[in-house]
Design a protein around this motif. Sequence first.
Motif, PDB file in Angstrom:
ATOM      1  N   GLY A 211      54.920 -27.392 -61.653  1.00 36.45           N
ATOM      2  CA  GLY A 211      55.761 -27.508 -61.973  1.00 36.45           C
ATOM      3  C   GLY A 211      55.974 -27.170 -62.895  1.00 36.45           C
ATOM      4  N   CYS A 212      58.109 -27.190 -63.731  1.00 38.24           N
ATOM      5  CA  CYS A 212      57.584 -26.524 -65.293  1.00 38.24           C
ATOM      6  C   CYS A 212      57.623 -27.698 -65.827  1.00 38.24           C
ATOM      7  N   GLY A 213      57.354 -26.758 -67.042  1.00 43.44           N
ATOM      8  CA  GLY A 213      57.358 -27.156 -68.064  1.00 43.44           C
ATOM      9  C   GLY A 213      57.422 -28.991 -68.475  1.00 43.44           C
ATOM     10  N   SER A 214      58.388 -28.599 -68.302  1.00 42.84           N
ATOM     11  CA  SER A 214      59.258 -30.675 -68.132  1.00 42.84           C
ATOM     12  C   SER A 214      58.077 -31.374 -67.494  1.00 42.84           C
ATOM     13  N   ALA A 215      57.914 -30.955 -66.190  1.00 39.08           N
ATOM     14  CA  ALA A 215      57.690 -31.685 -65.519  1.00 39.08           C
ATOM     15  C   ALA A 215      55.925 -32.071 -65.987  1.00 39.08           C
ATOM     16  N   ILE A 216      54.891 -30.374 -66.839  1.00 40.09           N
ATOM     17  CA  ILE A 216      53.678 -31.046 -67.073  1.00 40.09           C
ATOM     18  C   ILE A 216      54.313 -31.764 -68.489  1.00 40.09           C
ATOM     19  N   ALA A 217      55.097 -31.218 -69.021  1.00 44.44           N
ATOM     20  CA  ALA A 217      55.236 -32.268 -70.401  1.00 44.44           C
ATOM     21  C   ALA A 217      55.628 -33.781 -70.015  1.00 44.44           C
TER      22      ALA A 217
ATOM     23  N   VAL B 218      69.531 -31.537 -67.056  1.00 45.05           N
ATOM     24  CA  VAL B 218      69.318 -31.097 -64.950  1.00 45.05           C
ATOM     25  C   VAL B 218      68.101 -31.218 -65.154  1.00 45.05           C
ATOM     26  N   LYS B 219      67.088 -31.766 -65.876  1.00 45.73           N
ATOM     27  CA  LYS B 219      65.902 -31.563 -66.226  1.00 45.73           C
ATOM     28  C   LYS B 219      64.880 -33.723 -65.680  1.00 45.73           C
ATOM     29  N   LEU B 220      66.113 -34.408 -65.536  1.00 43.27           N
ATOM     30  CA  LEU B 220      66.222 -35.031 -65.867  1.00 43.27           C
ATOM     31  C   LEU B 220      65.104 -35.946 -64.284  1.00 43.27           C
ATOM     32  N   HIS B 221      65.350 -35.555 -63.795  1.00 43.73           N
ATOM     33  CA  HIS B 221      64.522 -35.667 -62.760  1.00 43.73           C
ATOM     34  C   HIS B 221      62.784 -35.808 -62.990  1.00 43.73           C
ATOM     35  N   CYS B 222      62.118 -34.669 -63.031  1.00 47.33           N
ATOM     36  CA  CYS B 222      61.211 -34.647 -63.765  1.00 47.33           C
ATOM     37  C   CYS B 222      60.307 -35.570 -65.051  1.00 47.33           C
ATOM     38  N   SER B 223      60.839 -36.576 -65.578  1.00 49.30           N
ATOM     39  CA  SER B 223      61.049 -37.665 -65.899  1.00 49.30           C
ATOM     40  C   SER B 223      61.177 -38.894 -64.863  1.00 49.30           C
TER      41      SER B 223
END
Length: 100
Positions: free
Chosen positions: A23-29, A63-68
């Motif tokens: 996935g995206c960088g936010s998911a990896i982080a 918009v990236k909270l789903h990653c956490s």
Amino acid sequence: MKLQIRVDESSGKIVDACFKTFGCGSAIASSSVATEWVKGKQMDEVLTIKNTEIAKHLSLPPVKLHCSMLAEDAIKAAVKNYEAKKAKLGQKGEDKAAEA
């Protein structure tokens, strides 16, 4: 997102953790932060880690909270999987004792 944990049987602490995320960088982080935060902690202690803490630590936009959220879910799934495997091994030991 998949999180794997290694637990020291004598202390019950998580001694190592690794992840696999596509996935995206936010998911990896988020996955990376989760692995760092669980190391050295007890199983019940890691269940208190919330996605909001991960998101705040990484300054994730809304918009990236789903990653956490995925990272929090992965922690819970890893603990549940470990406990299920431990219970299954314990049950096999009881079965063998009953046979003897």
